[in-house]
Design an enzyme around this catalytic site. Structure first.
Site, PDB file in Angstrom:
ATOM      1  CB  VAL A  12      19.966  99.552  67.433  1.00 18.89           C
ATOM      2  CG1 VAL A  12      20.771  98.331  67.541  1.00 18.89           C
ATOM      3  CG2 VAL A  12      20.590 100.579  66.277  1.00 18.89           C
ATOM      4  CG  ASN A  43      10.399  98.090  62.867  1.00 24.99           C
ATOM      5  OD1 ASN A  43      11.621  98.375  62.596  1.00 24.99           O
ATOM      6  ND2 ASN A  43      10.221  97.751  64.210  1.00 24.99           N
ATOM      7  N   GLY A 226      -3.062  88.971  65.713  1.00 22.45           N
ATOM      8  CA  GLY A 226      -2.047  88.055  65.368  1.00 22.45           C
ATOM      9  C   GLY A 226      -2.550  87.112  64.396  1.00 22.45           C
ATOM     10  CB  THR A 252      10.407  90.924  66.402  1.00 24.59           C
ATOM     11  OG1 THR A 252      10.528  89.973  67.530  1.00 24.59           O
ATOM     12  CG2 THR A 252      10.587  92.319  66.622  1.00 24.59           C
ATOM     13  CG  ASP A 256       6.099  98.064  64.408  1.00 22.75           C
ATOM     14  OD1 ASP A 256       5.183  98.595  64.772  1.00 22.75           O
ATOM     15  OD2 ASP A 256       7.270  98.056  64.775  1.00 22.75           O
ATOM     16  CB  ALA A 286       6.384  91.170  59.094  1.00 27.70           C
TER      17      ALA A 286
END
Length: 310
Positions: A12, A43, A226, A252, A256, A286
């Site tokens: 979590v 994820n 990135g 974040t 994933d 994402a």
């Protein structure tokens, strides 16, 4: 149709938004906070499932409210949970995520129940794998568990994708695992840590780093960059995949999303270059929502984003 089987963590995420990432010793007031499903394994399983491919998750949660939250959230996303372990000895894994206004983040993970996902927990894996399946691993669970899953995958003729994050200590036994990996995926920090080099000054400089990592054993290496996309090295080929445009809000879980969709695209029969491009599309998407699983899209939406079809 082939499947994706993810062996990894479920956490979590306690997420806070701040103007800037705090300096050592600094206290900041958050501008927002949220409690969200996360964990690299979870994820990536959600990203693969959203692609539209049958996805199973081997993971462990605590017998607590956070564990119930994760089970419910994963089930809603269509992830198979027959191998989700519930343990009363440890609480559900927890990640403390700080997100700055420029979308950069820091993450601290308390593994908790993830340590209960031992090598024995994946002993039945060979019975659930076929030759076209893809087994997706990360290192937020014990390294011995990832190694056992990779061995089982190879025995069944399945492919192994390893997201070596976080990288283990040099003495942690990663070398043996890398020798059985079909595709290694790492970000810039992980790539330099594993290769023992400093970051290159330009995007093209990552191609030799990928080649150096491939010499450690994996058949192919992908380094995510990135906003600069990704570089990859496989066989005699090396290439750069440019990033796709995105209205970045929160980075974040972008890595994933990349890994989950890369694995799903490979299981779906796509070549590695096309799977890397799909991963870049997923990573870009994402970043447009808050939280690790907030802005994940299906195959048709990602193909449209890439301007191509299946």
């Amino acid at each position: 149709m082939s499947r994706v089987v993810v062996v990894g963590s479920a956490n979590v995420d306690v997420t806070t938004q701040v103007p800037t990432l705090p300096a050592p010793g600094q206290t900041l007031l958050a501008t927002g906070t949220a409690l969200l499903p996360g964990g690299k394994g979870a994820n990536q399983a959600v990203a693969a499932s959203r692609w539209g491919i049958d996805t199973e998750l081997y993971a462990a949660v605590g017998a607590d409210s956070f564990g119930r939250l994760l089970r419910s959230a994963l089930a809603e996303q269509g992830v198979g949970l027959d191998r989700l372990i519930e343990t009363g000895s440890e609480p559900t894994g927890l990640a403390l995520v700080t997100v700055a206004a420029d979308a950069e983040n820091t993450i601290v993970v308390a593994p908790g129940a993830n340590s209960a996902l031992t090598a024995g927990a994946v002993a039945d894996l060979p019975a659930h794998l076929g030759a076209g399946d893809v087994v997706l691993l990360q290192l937020e669970v014990p390294l011995a568990t990832a190694a056992a899953a990779a061995t089982a995958a190879r025995a069944a003729g399945a492919r192994v994708v390893l997201n070596a994050a976080p990288p283990p200590p040099a003495s942690g036994g990663l070398a043996e695992l890398l020798a059985g990996v079909d595709v290694l995926v790492v970000n810039e920090t992980e790539a330099t840590a594993l290769a023992g080099t400093g970051p290159p000054g330009e995007t093209a400089g990552w191609l030799p780093v990928a080649a150096a990592l491939r010499a450690l054993g994996p058949a192919a290496v992908v380094i995510t960059l990135g906003g600069d996309g990704a570089v990859a090295c496989a066989g005699d080929e090396a290439w750069h995949q440019a990033a796709l445009p995105a209205a970045v809000l929160d980075t974040t879980g972008a890595g994933d999303a990349f890994c989950g969709v890369l694995a799903a695209a490979l299981a779906d029969g796509r070549s590695l270059p096309r799977a890397v491009r799909a991963g870049c599309a997923a990573g870009a998407a994402a970043t447009e929502g808050r939280g690790a699983q907030a802005a994940l899209y299906g195959r048709d939406q990602l193909d449209a984003r890439m301007g191509e079809g299946a």
